[in-house]
Motif scaffolding. Structure first.
Motif, PDB file in Angstrom:
ATOM      1  N   THR A 110     -25.181  -7.407  20.724  1.00 10.88           N
ATOM      2  CA  THR A 110     -24.226  -8.458  20.439  1.00 10.88           C
ATOM      3  C   THR A 110     -24.224  -9.491  21.566  1.00 10.88           C
ATOM      4  O   THR A 110     -24.810  -9.872  22.412  1.00 10.88           O
ATOM      5  N   GLU A 122     -18.764  -9.477  29.209  1.00 15.94           N
ATOM      6  CA  GLU A 122     -19.860  -8.314  28.009  1.00 15.94           C
ATOM      7  C   GLU A 122     -20.848  -7.853  28.292  1.00 15.94           C
ATOM      8  O   GLU A 122     -20.780  -6.188  27.714  1.00 15.94           O
ATOM      9  N   ALA A 143     -26.228  -6.632  24.599  1.00 17.41           N
ATOM     10  CA  ALA A 143     -25.321  -7.705  24.996  1.00 17.41           C
ATOM     11  C   ALA A 143     -26.340  -9.185  25.692  1.00 17.41           C
ATOM     12  O   ALA A 143     -27.188  -9.196  26.341  1.00 17.41           O
ATOM     13  N   ASN A 200     -25.569  -0.070  23.194  1.00 20.14           N
ATOM     14  CA  ASN A 200     -25.318  -1.630  22.654  1.00 20.14           C
ATOM     15  C   ASN A 200     -25.996  -3.298  23.570  1.00 20.14           C
ATOM     16  O   ASN A 200     -26.257  -3.129  24.881  1.00 20.14           O
TER      17      ASN A 200
END
Ligand code: SF4
Length: 405
Positions: free
Chosen positions: A300, A355, A344, A342
Motif C-alpha cells: 500500500t 495506514e 504500507a 500487507n
C-alpha cells in the motif's frame, strides 16, 4: 468491522482436471496466459512458457497452427519437464486442428488440453466431422477441451439461423443482441455435441470472448445461466497499456463479483519487446484485489502530494514491490489461501501512522518540514524509528526479515 459488500456465491460449475490443475468446482480461479512465440521455434517457446510459469501462470496456451508447430510440441514439453517446469500446456487449434491432432499423436499426448474454436473447424458437414475428430482424439488421450467461441470468428451458420428466426419474431432483437446470443448458442450446442460424442462434461470448459466490456458481461451472464460447464473468462483484444488493463479489469471484476468465472486470461498487447508476463501479473492482481486469491504481499503506497518533496517513498514502494515480486513464486505456493501480508509505504504523518498500523509492516516517511525520522510499525505496533541516509535499505532489511520469519 465486517464489510457490507460481499462477493456473490460462486456459480456451481463442473470441475475439470487439466494435468495437476483443477478448473471449476470449488477450485480457486486459475490464472492462465498465452505465448506469442512461433511454436515451431522450440527454444523461444520454452523460454517464454517458463517465464510465464515463473510469473505465476498456472496454464499456458501455445498456438498449434501448422505441422511444424505440432511437431515441436512434444519437444517443448520435454524441455520444460527437464527444466522442472511442470505447467500444463494448452494447444490452440484453428482450421486444421483435426488433422494436426491425428497426424501428430505425440503432440496430442503432450498437450494437457485442446482449445477448439467451433467457428473455425470447417463448414456444414465438414464442420461436424472435423469437430468430432477433435473430440475423439480428446477422448482417446483423456484430455479436456475448451470450446472457445470468439466473436471475430463466430460460427456463421449459427448466426444465420438465429438472424433468420429473429427476422420472424414479433419483437426482433438488435443485431448486437443476436450476435451475443449466437455466441452463447454456438458454445452450448458445441458442448452438447461433444457430450453426445462421448466426452464427459467434466472434460469441457467454455468461453465466449468479445472485445467490448458490456457485451462480455451480458454474454457471460447468459452463458452462466444456460449451463454448468466451467467457464474461462477473458476480454479478447483488450488492447495495449492502461486501456487493456482497465478494460479487462472492468469486465472481469463485474463477472467475478457475480460468482462467474473459473479461470481467467488477461489478453494484453505487449509493447514491442515488452514483458509478456505482464498479463499474468494483472490477472493475479485482479483476483487478489477482489479478495479471491492471495498471490503476494500487498504494498500500500500513498499517491504523494505537496507534502512530499522527495521521491524517496515512491522509490522505496517500488523497490519493496519488486522484492516481493521476486519472492512471489514462494508466496504463491506457500501462502495460497492465507490472508495476504500487507506492507504500507506512506509519504508523511497525515495518513502514514494510521495506514501503517493496519499493515503487517508499515513505514511513515518524513514529509516536507517534518522531523527527518520514519516510524516503523510491525503488526500494528510502533517497533522503531529509522533515521539517516540508509533509511530505505534499513526498511528493506526489516521487510526481508519479516518475510523470512
Ligand atoms: Fe500526501 Fe501524506 Fe497523504 Fe501521502 S500520506 S498523500 S504524503 S498527505
Amino acid at each position: 468491522m465486517a464489510s457490507a459488500f460481499r462477493l456473490a456465491a460462486r456459480r456451481q460449475s463442473i470441475p475439470v482436471q487439466i494435468g495437476p490443475v483443477t478448473v471449476g468446482g470449488d477450485a480457486p480461479v486459475v490464472v492462465q496466459s498465452m505465448t506469442n512465440t512461433d511454436t515451431a521455434d522450440v527454444e523461444s517457446t520454452v523460454r517464454q512458457v517458463a517465464a510465464l510459469a515463473r510469473a505465476g501462470s498456472e496454464l499456458v496456451r501455445i498456438t498449434v497452427d501448422r505441422e511444424e508447430s505440432a511437431a515441436a510440441v512434444p519437444h517443448i514439453r520435454e524441455r520444460l519437464d527437464a527444466a522442472g517446469v511442470d505447467v500444463p500446456l494448452v494447444g490452440d487449434f484453428h482450421y486444421i486442428g483435426h488433422k494436426l491432432l491425428t497426424d501428430y499423436p505425440a503432440c496430442a499426448e503432450a498437450l494437457a488440453k485442446y482449445r477448439i474454436n467451433p467457428g473455425n473447424v470447417g463448414f456444414r458437414e465438414k464442420r461436424d466431422r472435423q469437430f468430432a475428430t477433435m473430440i475423439e482424439v480428446a477422448m482417446q488421450y483423456d484430455k479436456p477441451v475448451r470450446i472457445g467461441v470468439n466473436w471475430g470468428s463466430l460460427d456463421q451458420e449459427v448466426l444465420a439461423r438465429m438472424m433468420d428466426a429473429n427476422s420472424k419474431a414479433a419483437s426482433p432483437k438488435s443485431g448486437d443482441e443476436i450476435t451475443n446470443e449466437a455466441m452463447v448458442v454456438s458454445a452450448v450446442e458445441s458442448a452438447q455435441l461433444a457430450e453426445e460424442l462421448g466426452l464427459p462434461a467434466n472434460r469441457i470448459i467454455l468461453s465466449c470472448k468479445v472485445s467490448a466490456v458490456q457485451s462480455l458481461i451480458a454474454v457471460y451472464g447468459d452463458l452462466a445461466a444456460r449451463c454448468n460447464y466451467a467457464l474461462h473468462l477473458g476480454l479478447t483484444e483488450a488492447g495495449m497499456g492502461s486501456k487493456g488493463i482497465v478494460a479487462s479489469t472492468a469486465a472481469l471484476a463485474v463477472l467475478l463479483q457475480q460468482g462467474i468465472g473459473d479461470t481467467i486470461r488477461v489478453s494484453l498487447t505487449p509493447e514491442p519487446g515488452g514483458d509478456r508476463a505482464q498479463e499474468v501479473i494483472v490477472a493475479q492482481q485482479i483476483l487478489q484485489t477482489m479478495g479471491l486469491r492471495s498471490f503476494m504481499p500487498l504494498v500500500t503506497a500513498c499517491p504523494g502530494c505537496g507534502r512530499t518533496t522527495s521521491t524517496l517513498f515512491q522509490k522505496l514502494a517500488g523497490e519493496i514491490q519488486d522484492y516481493i515480486r521476486d519472492r512471489m513464486p514462494v508466496w504463491a505456493t506457500t501462502f495460497e489461501g492465507v490472508e495476504t501480508m500487507n506492507v504500507a509505504v506512506m509519504g508523511c504523518i497525515v495518513n502514514g501512522p494510521g495506514e501503517s498500523k493496519h499493515a503487517d509492516i508499515g513505514i511513515s516517511l518524513p514529509g516536507t518540514g517534518e522531523d527527518p525520522a520514519a516510524p516503523v510499525f510491525i503488526d500494528g505496533r510502533k517497533a522503531m524509528t529509522l533515521r539517516g541516509p540508509n533509511l530505505a535499505s534499513d526498511f528493506r532489511g526489516i521487510v526481508e526479515d519479516y518475510v523470512e520469519k
